[in-house]
Design a protein around this motif. Structure first.
Motif, short mmCIF file in Angstrom:
data_model
loop_
_atom_site.label_atom_id
_atom_site.label_comp_id
_atom_site.label_asym_id
_atom_site.label_seq_id
_atom_site.Cartn_x
_atom_site.Cartn_y
_atom_site.Cartn_z
N LYS A 91 0.93 -0.88 -0.24
CA LYS A 91 -0.21 0.31 0.16
C LYS A 91 0.74 1.15 -0.02
N ARG A 92 0.96 2.01 -0.63
CA ARG A 92 1.02 3.78 -0.95
C ARG A 92 0.81 4.57 -0.18
N LEU A 93 2.15 4.88 0.00
CA LEU A 93 1.99 6.09 1.36
C LEU A 93 0.76 6.63 1.37
N MET A 124 12.84 11.13 -5.03
CA MET A 124 12.79 10.07 -4.01
C MET A 124 11.42 10.30 -3.97
N GLY A 125 10.31 11.54 -4.85
CA GLY A 125 9.17 11.12 -4.99
C GLY A 125 8.56 12.11 -3.40
N SER A 126 7.39 12.58 -3.61
CA SER A 126 6.73 13.31 -2.57
C SER A 126 5.48 12.39 -1.56
N GLY A 127 5.67 12.34 -0.56
CA GLY A 127 4.94 12.04 -0.40
C GLY A 127 3.77 12.46 0.49
N ALA A 128 4.35 13.61 1.15
CA ALA A 128 3.16 14.83 1.02
C ALA A 128 1.78 15.01 0.40
N GLU A 129 2.89 15.27 -0.90
CA GLU A 129 2.24 15.69 -2.26
C GLU A 129 0.62 14.04 -2.23
N SER A 130 1.39 12.83 -2.49
CA SER A 130 0.28 12.09 -2.38
C SER A 130 -0.52 11.94 -2.04
N ILE A 131 0.10 11.94 0.07
CA ILE A 131 -1.13 12.84 0.88
C ILE A 131 -2.35 13.53 0.49
N ILE A 132 -1.83 14.87 -0.40
CA ILE A 132 -2.36 15.24 -0.47
C ILE A 132 -3.66 15.35 -1.94
N ARG A 133 -3.44 14.76 -3.03
CA ARG A 133 -3.99 13.69 -3.26
C ARG A 133 -5.03 13.08 -3.06
#
Length: 148
Positions: A91-93, A124-133
């Motif tokens: 499961k992705r963040l 590295m990606g953006s964990g915060a961005e995936s959470i916001i999305r």
């Protein structure tokens, strides 16, 4: 709007610690409750080059320690808090946080961001961005700033 149920994904970083402090203060001011969440993807650990059962157990122990530190911070501020360790394989963040926010009926997600830009963000990606999305409701993003 007041936020009574505040979900905070944590990872033990200085940036995450800033999100923890911000969420605790917000909950204190609004007579709210904080849930600290650690998303542990055992599948990602298992696919790494240094995989061993010991590595997974060490990661699980570290996750529990990070959650305990966050809960202790809330307790010192007299803010009700609990913790949740999600061990959903693969499961992705963003999905992990969104699922927990929905299940727990969070009013707000508070997340720290390292503010990476350029190549570092691409690699590295953006964990915060995936959470916001993915989040089903409002997200408060706390910038880590210099040195975080």
């Amino acid at each position: 709007m007041t936020y009574k149920r505040i979900l905070v994904p944590v990872d033990g970083s200085a940036t995450s610690d800033k999100a923890v402090a911000s969420a605790i203060e917000l909950a204190r001011r609004n007579d709210g409750h904080v849930r600290f969440l650690f998303c542990l993807d055992e599948l990602a650990l298992a696919s790494g080059p240094e995989y061993s059962g010991h590595a997974v157990e060490a990661a699980r122990d570290e996750a529990r320690a990070i959650l305990a530190r966050a809960r202790s911070s809330a307790e010192r501020a007299a803010v009700p808090a609990d913790v949740h360790l999600d061990e959903s394989p693969g499961k992705r963040l963003g999905h992990c946080v969104a699922d927990q926010a929905s299940e727990w009926k969070a009013d707000l997600v508070v997340v720290g961001t390292h503010g990476r830009k350029g190549l570092a963000r691409v690699l590295m990606g953006s964990g915060a961005e995936s959470i916001i999305r993915e989040a089903p409701g409002p997200v408060l993003v706390i910038r880590g700033g210099d040195g975080a």
